[in-house]
Design a protein around this motif. Structure first.
Motif, mmCIF file in Angstrom:
data_model
loop_
_atom_site.group_PDB
_atom_site.id
_atom_site.type_symbol
_atom_site.label_atom_id
_atom_site.label_comp_id
_atom_site.label_asym_id
_atom_site.label_seq_id
_atom_site.Cartn_x
_atom_site.Cartn_y
_atom_site.Cartn_z
ATOM 1 N N SER A 113 23.781 114.328 9.515
ATOM 2 C CA SER A 113 23.143 114.138 10.817
ATOM 3 C C SER A 113 22.972 112.657 11.149
ATOM 4 C CB SER A 113 21.781 114.834 10.841
ATOM 5 O OG SER A 113 21.102 114.594 12.055
ATOM 6 N N ASP A 114 22.564 111.861 10.164
ATOM 7 C CA ASP A 114 22.388 110.423 10.388
ATOM 8 C C ASP A 114 23.707 109.747 10.728
ATOM 9 O OD1 ASP A 114 19.703 110.620 9.991
ATOM 10 O OD2 ASP A 114 19.684 109.643 8.026
ATOM 11 N N MET A 117 24.718 110.565 14.282
ATOM 12 C CA MET A 117 23.982 109.786 15.271
ATOM 13 C C MET A 117 24.530 108.361 15.379
ATOM 14 S SD MET A 117 21.861 111.855 16.662
ATOM 15 C CE MET A 117 23.146 113.099 16.404
ATOM 16 N N SER A 146 16.344 112.142 18.176
ATOM 17 C CA SER A 146 16.205 112.440 16.749
ATOM 18 C C SER A 146 16.483 111.248 15.834
ATOM 19 C CB SER A 146 17.151 113.588 16.360
ATOM 20 O OG SER A 146 18.492 113.257 16.668
ATOM 21 N N TYR A 147 16.862 110.121 16.413
ATOM 22 C CA TYR A 147 17.279 108.974 15.589
ATOM 23 C C TYR A 147 16.876 107.692 16.304
ATOM 24 C CZ TYR A 147 20.498 106.191 12.658
ATOM 25 O OH TYR A 147 21.047 105.281 11.772
ATOM 26 N N ASN A 149 15.855 103.719 16.228
ATOM 27 C CA ASN A 149 15.779 102.435 15.547
ATOM 28 C C ASN A 149 15.981 101.327 16.581
ATOM 29 O OD1 ASN A 149 18.529 102.290 16.062
ATOM 30 N ND2 ASN A 149 19.142 102.784 13.968
#
Length: 272
Positions: A113-114, A117, A146-147, A149
């Motif tokens: 998932s990371d 993204m 969901s991500y 930064n």
């Protein structure tokens, strides 16, 4: 058990073979060592290419870095993050089609998932450069859910400015400022948002904070120059616009060399 098997196959067995070769002949033993070194180098070639690419990138050699990451990519053993980095460098050099092809294929693959993204964040930049601002905003909004930064805050904040949704851009870029008020991109976005809304004193406060940190982005000095010109300070505006030309302008820069030069020419004509 698998780890033990790997050690036996990749280390113990070759050492036994090399030892046997030495018992027969010195030169056979040396040949065995050289063959083993070559084998190890081949098996870790992807990691070597990535390492060399990272060194080139740290030195500002984008072309050299891209070439080493290309070599890593064609081994077929790259990690998704490395592949995304290679696609990013392709985009930065203006190769939109190849970058998009790699990113879309990676996004459709079975990755974490990371990683997905990260890939979508880069794909949004492709959409931006293709003039698909709405699609870029939609994709970054999906990522943001969901991500979160600093990079995502910076990218989405800028895309909202380009879209012209200044109310949403201001709300979002203020949130980004709360998240990381020292990041150059976030500060640039907020200062530009205030400028476009006609809130020049607030914009000046942000840009003065930003330029005091001596950023290396040409768009910062360009945007600051636009603001100073609007505030009736053409000489200061020219100083910053000319400073913008001293920094590296790439395909992913938010301003082009021609835009900077055109603004410089415009101010110089007005100043006589």
């Amino acid at each position: 058990m698998n780890r033990v098997k790997k050690v036996l196959i990749n280390l113990v067995l070759p050492l036994i073979v090399i030892f046997i070769l030495f018992t027969y002949n010195l030169f056979l033993g040396i040949a065995g060592i050289l063959a083993y070194i070559a084998y190890i180098a081949y098996t870790i070639r992807t990691a070597i290419f990535v390492f060399l690419g990272n060194i080139r990138y740290s030195k500002g050699d984008l072309k050299g870095s891209s070439e080493y990451l290309r070599r890593a990519y064609i081994t077929g053993k790259c990690k998704p993050a490395t592949t995304a980095s290679y696609a990013y460098l392709l985009l930065k050099s203006g190769n939109i089609e190849e970058s998009e092809k790699i990113l879309e294929r990676l996004a459709a693959s079975d990755i974490s998932s990371d990683d997905k993204m990260l890939v979508k964040s880069n794909l949004a930049l492709v959409y931006w450069k293709k003039g698909m601002i709405d699609e870029a905003v939609d994709m970054l909004t999906e990522v943001f859910e969901s991500y979160r930064n600093t990079t995502v805050y910076g990218s989405l904040g800028y895309m909202l400015i380009l879209k012209g949704d200044l109310e949403r851009a201001l709300t979002f870029n203020l949130e980004a400022y709360d998240y990381n008020g020292s990041n150059h991109v976030i500060l640039d976005n907020l200062g530009q948002t205030y400028y476009l809304r006609g809130e020049y004193e607030k914009s000046l406060e942000i840009f003065e904070k930003l330029v005091s940190q001596k950023p290396s982005s040409p768009s910062t000095y360009y945007n600051y120059g636009l603001l100073l010109d609007k505030l009736g300070r053409p000489a200061d505006a020219l100083e910053n616009l000319k400073k913008a030309l001293g920094y590296n302008i790439t395909f992913l820069s938010a301003v082009t060399e021609d835009e900077i030069k055109d603004k410089i020419s415009d101010i110089e004509k007005r100043m006589g």
